[in-house]
Design an enzyme around this catalytic site. Sequence first.
Site, PDB file in Angstrom:
ATOM      1  CB  SER A 251      -6.646 -13.469 -17.794  1.00 41.48           C
ATOM      2  OG  SER A 251      -7.872 -13.134 -18.407  1.00 41.48           O
ATOM      3  CE  LYS A 252      -7.416 -19.146 -12.382  1.00 40.83           C
ATOM      4  NZ  LYS A 252      -6.989 -20.296 -11.570  1.00 40.83           N
ATOM      5  NE  ARG A 253     -11.600 -15.112 -13.105  1.00 38.56           N
ATOM      6  CZ  ARG A 253     -10.969 -15.382 -11.971  1.00 38.56           C
ATOM      7  NH1 ARG A 253     -10.406 -14.437 -11.283  1.00 38.56           N
ATOM      8  NH2 ARG A 253     -10.938 -16.612 -11.512  1.00 38.56           N
TER       9      ARG A 253
END
Length: 487
Positions: A251-253
């Site tokens: 995930s880009k988090r």
Amino acid sequence: MIRTRIAPSPTGDPHVGTAYVALANYAFAKRQGGKFVLRIEDTDQARSTPESEAAILRSLRWLGISWDEGPDVGGPHAPYRQSQRSALYEKYARELLEKGDAFRCFCSAARLEEMRETQRLLKQPSRYDGHCLKLSADESERRANAGEPFVIRLKVPDRGSITVDDMRRGPTVFEWNAVDMQVLMKSDGLPTYHLANVVDDHLMEITHVIRGEEWISSAPKHLLLYQYFGWKPPVLMHLPLLRNPDRSKLSKRKNPTSILFYERMGYLPEALLNFLGLLLAPVESEHEELFGLDDLSRRLDFGTISLGGPVFDVAKLDWLNGHYIRKKSPAELEEAFGEWTYDRAALHEIVALAQQRIERLSDLAPLCAFLFAGRVAVSRETLLSAKIDAETARKALALAMWRLDDGPLFDKATIEGELRAVADELGVKFRDLSRLYYVAISGSAASLPLFDSMVLLGRDLCRERLRTALAELGGVSAAEQKAWRAA
RNA sequence: GGCCCUAUCGUCUAGAGGCCUAGGACGCCGGGUUCUCAACCCGGUAACACGGGUUCGAAUCCCGUUGGGGCUACCA
């Protein structure tokens, strides 16, 4: 004839996971002389954008993946954009409705929410309770005609089970009473993924559906639709999901996930392709480790593919990229660099921005270097100032990242607006906050103008630098994330 | 909470009952080469989650536990 497809949803940056799945589909089809189709799943009107679609197509092409049919190249089953196929889904939804395999549901969001809450409390599976199933055909018709909003749900049997077969996993049994009566048509008249995907895969004669593991649990619904329509279902293959280093779904988090990021970072397409390929087709010895698209087609074997979700290991990617860089002739490398770096217009702009800030020509390169870099080194000391403490800084970086993530535009005005909004939100002067952003983005408090620099760097590199700076200050806990986002 | 998937070095993996004192790659450590650094070459570190079975024999088969993951939306 084998036919596979990749069906990305144009709702954000082109994701490396999309490339990974596309690669598997492409290689599988090509290996047996089949066709590979690209279809755009833009049934989510609120989130789909043409910019995202264009970026996805461009990114896949950049990687060297091409398709035989798609929205840009056409084909015998056009259109390849679901938003242009609405009439089709309406027709099939009506057919299900008439046969009694689907039903209108007038339930409010509040009622559904309450229902799910109760089910959880009772330790039951979350599933539509069949409230509107009891409506007579007449009443359903009457309320719909009266303009009352409704969705169309799939009717799912109460007892019995279904077996989902997967190329690698073999059969898996699902009890019908745990399968939800999924919405097929939203109240806006557009289909959900579940309906559109089945209708299109059938119409486009897709023989093998190769997709991410996150779809396993909706496979029973899809199979049920094929049954209701009397269609032959495709063979299913669910790929394990790419993971962050902490093993959660990529995930880009937590990680850069955009293909655009890897491109801007200076990775070569052949390296990224090889890296993704290694996750699909393992090798036995080091002599087989370096390969391209054609080799992948030859070697791909879903019968033995590893099912543990692979961590996206950037160190290995780096090594591969270094290998491909060294393999190039100087002329080839020069060309690759030329393609990668700024174009003439941007170079003009960069020099113009630097001009008033230098005294010697030799000052130019150091001042502009951060624009040509991937990440920049930042320290806690340089990030913080008398006016901005660590707490404020962390929040300012997090809020900036989130704000800058959304929206199709990444231009000067947007960036300035969002960053000033963060200052307002935190109740500090932007002037006091700006140093933080200068350091995070450029690595220095004395630099080229911030907003111009950010436009030149692009969204992906900016996001990564903000993320890096945030990590330097300790990152954001899940609780903080929730609290800050809510506010 | 419910349903489902999954489990070999830090990471990617080889392994389809004896070939396993578990192989390779990345990373890391050490050495060589070298005007530095890389690259390159050589060497080293490091794993079958746990507990029960089945079997003459299990990393490989079965069951359980534990861990990880996904889904649980009028998003895909």
